[in-house]
Design an enzyme around this catalytic site. Sequence first.
Site, mmCIF file in Angstrom:
data_model
loop_
_atom_site.group_PDB
_atom_site.id
_atom_site.type_symbol
_atom_site.label_atom_id
_atom_site.label_comp_id
_atom_site.label_asym_id
_atom_site.label_seq_id
_atom_site.Cartn_x
_atom_site.Cartn_y
_atom_site.Cartn_z
ATOM 1 N N ARG A 210 -17.183 2.213 5.335
ATOM 2 C CA ARG A 210 -17.113 2.880 6.652
ATOM 3 C C ARG A 210 -18.520 3.019 7.242
ATOM 4 O O ARG A 210 -18.727 2.809 8.434
ATOM 5 C CB ARG A 210 -16.492 4.273 6.531
ATOM 6 C CG ARG A 210 -15.178 4.349 5.797
ATOM 7 C CD ARG A 210 -13.982 4.054 6.683
ATOM 8 N NE ARG A 210 -12.764 4.213 5.915
ATOM 9 C CZ ARG A 210 -12.178 3.231 5.211
ATOM 10 N NH1 ARG A 210 -12.682 2.019 5.213
ATOM 11 N NH2 ARG A 210 -11.066 3.467 4.530
ATOM 12 N N GLU B 21 1.855 9.116 -4.332
ATOM 13 C CA GLU B 21 1.582 8.043 -3.372
ATOM 14 C C GLU B 21 1.739 6.661 -3.981
ATOM 15 O O GLU B 21 0.823 6.136 -4.607
ATOM 16 C CB GLU B 21 0.155 8.175 -2.810
ATOM 17 C CG GLU B 21 -0.165 7.062 -1.811
ATOM 18 C CD GLU B 21 -1.571 7.129 -1.234
ATOM 19 O OE1 GLU B 21 -2.374 7.948 -1.703
ATOM 20 O OE2 GLU B 21 -1.856 6.347 -0.327
ATOM 21 N N LYS C 146 3.997 10.432 -0.389
ATOM 22 C CA LYS C 146 3.068 9.785 0.558
ATOM 23 C C LYS C 146 3.240 8.285 0.415
ATOM 24 O O LYS C 146 2.732 7.679 -0.525
ATOM 25 C CB LYS C 146 1.636 10.220 0.250
ATOM 26 C CG LYS C 146 0.580 9.477 1.058
ATOM 27 C CD LYS C 146 -0.756 10.189 1.074
ATOM 28 C CE LYS C 146 -1.789 9.335 1.783
ATOM 29 N NZ LYS C 146 -2.970 10.056 2.203
ATOM 30 N N SER D 98 -1.750 5.567 6.650
ATOM 31 C CA SER D 98 -1.793 4.631 7.787
ATOM 32 C C SER D 98 -1.924 3.190 7.304
ATOM 33 O O SER D 98 -1.438 2.270 7.970
ATOM 34 C CB SER D 98 -2.884 5.005 8.785
ATOM 35 O OG SER D 98 -4.169 5.015 8.216
#
Length: 356
Positions: free
Chosen positions: A37, A183, A225, A267
Site C-alpha cells: 500500500r 474467514e 467473513k 472486499s
Amino acid sequence: MIDPSKISELSRVAKLMVAPGKGILAADESMKTVGKRFASIALENNEDNRRAFREMLLTVPGEDKYISGVILHDETIRQGMSSGKTFVEVLQAAGILPGIKVDLGLVDMGSEKLTTGLEGLDARLKEYVALGAKFCKWRSVITIGTGGAGEALPTEENIRQNAKDLAAYALVCQENGLVPMVEPEVLLDGAHTQAQAEQASERILTALFEELRAAGVALEGTILKTSMVLPGKDSGVKASPEQVAEATLRVFKKCVPAELAGEAFLSGGQGDVEATENLNAINQDKNLLWPLTFSYARALQDAATKTWKGMPENLQAAQNVFLHRAKMNSLASLGQYSSDMEQNVPQEAGATTSQD
Ligand code: 13P
C-alpha cells in the site's frame, strides 16, 4: 462446548459488530501488505509510518456512526497515538470494538494454502484479552482453478482442513470470551466463472458449518467473513450487482444457519464503489435471516490512503474521504445506497479535497 454463561456475552458483542448500519474496518494488514500500500504512495514502510497510517484510520471524527469494530494487527494493538493514548483506548473511547487478527499467515500445501497459528493460540489470546480485544479474525484462503498435478481446485482435503482449522480457532476464541470472525476467503484471482465461485462457496460453507457445529462453537457468538460470489478477475466477465446478490444469497440461504450472528463481507479486490454497490444489492432482500454487512480493508481504505500520502497536511482530507466511504457502506448495509450519493463528499464529512 462453550460454557453457557459465556455465550450471552459473546452473542451481545457479535450483535454489536453487525449492528444496523455498521460494519467493520479491517486494518490488520501484515507489514508486507502495508508495504505494498505504501509503495503506491511512495511512502517508506517503517514502524513510524505504519503507526501514523493507523492513526489516520482510527481517529476519523464520527466514524463510530458507521464502524462498529476495527481488526488490528499485532503491531497496532501495542501502538498508540503520538500523544500517548493507546489505539485500543482511542477506540474504546469512541465506542468502537477493538479486534485482532490472530492467524500467523499462510503456508503452501501443494497448489493450495493452509493457515498457521493454532499452536500457542490460547496463550496469545489471553494476552490480547488483557490488551482489550473483544473479537478475533482468522483468514483461510481458497483457490479456484487447476493445481500443478492437474487436479481441480479447491480440493476436498483443502476445504476440509481449512474448515477444521477455522473451527478449532473459533472454539479457542470463545473459550477466552472473544468473538471469532471466521474467514474462508475465496480468492478473486483466476479466470473462473461466477457459477464455479458459487459452487466452491457452497462446498466451503457447508464444510465450515459442519466443522463449527462438530467443535461445539456457538454460532450466535460467531461472525462469518466471506467473499461475495463473483466471477474471477481474469474471466473477462463482470457480474452486475444484481447477479452478485442473487448468487451470494443463493449460497447463503442454502448453507448458513439462522443462529449465526451475522456476516461481514471482505472486499477481496473489488473496486471501492463496486463493493458498495454489491453490498447494497445484497441488502435489497428484506427477508434475510442474518445481518449482512461489510468488513473491508482495501475498499474502505484505498481512496483515503491515496489522499493521505503520508503527509500530515493531508490528514483531514484523507479522513473525510474515509468517512464518506464508510457512510456509503453503512447505507449499503441497510440497502439504502444509490450511486448519486457519490457525487459530493457530504458536508458533514467536511470534505474539501477530491479523491485521486
Ligand atoms: P479486503 O477487503 O481488502 O479484501 O480485506 C479484508 C480482509 O480482512 C482480508 O482478510
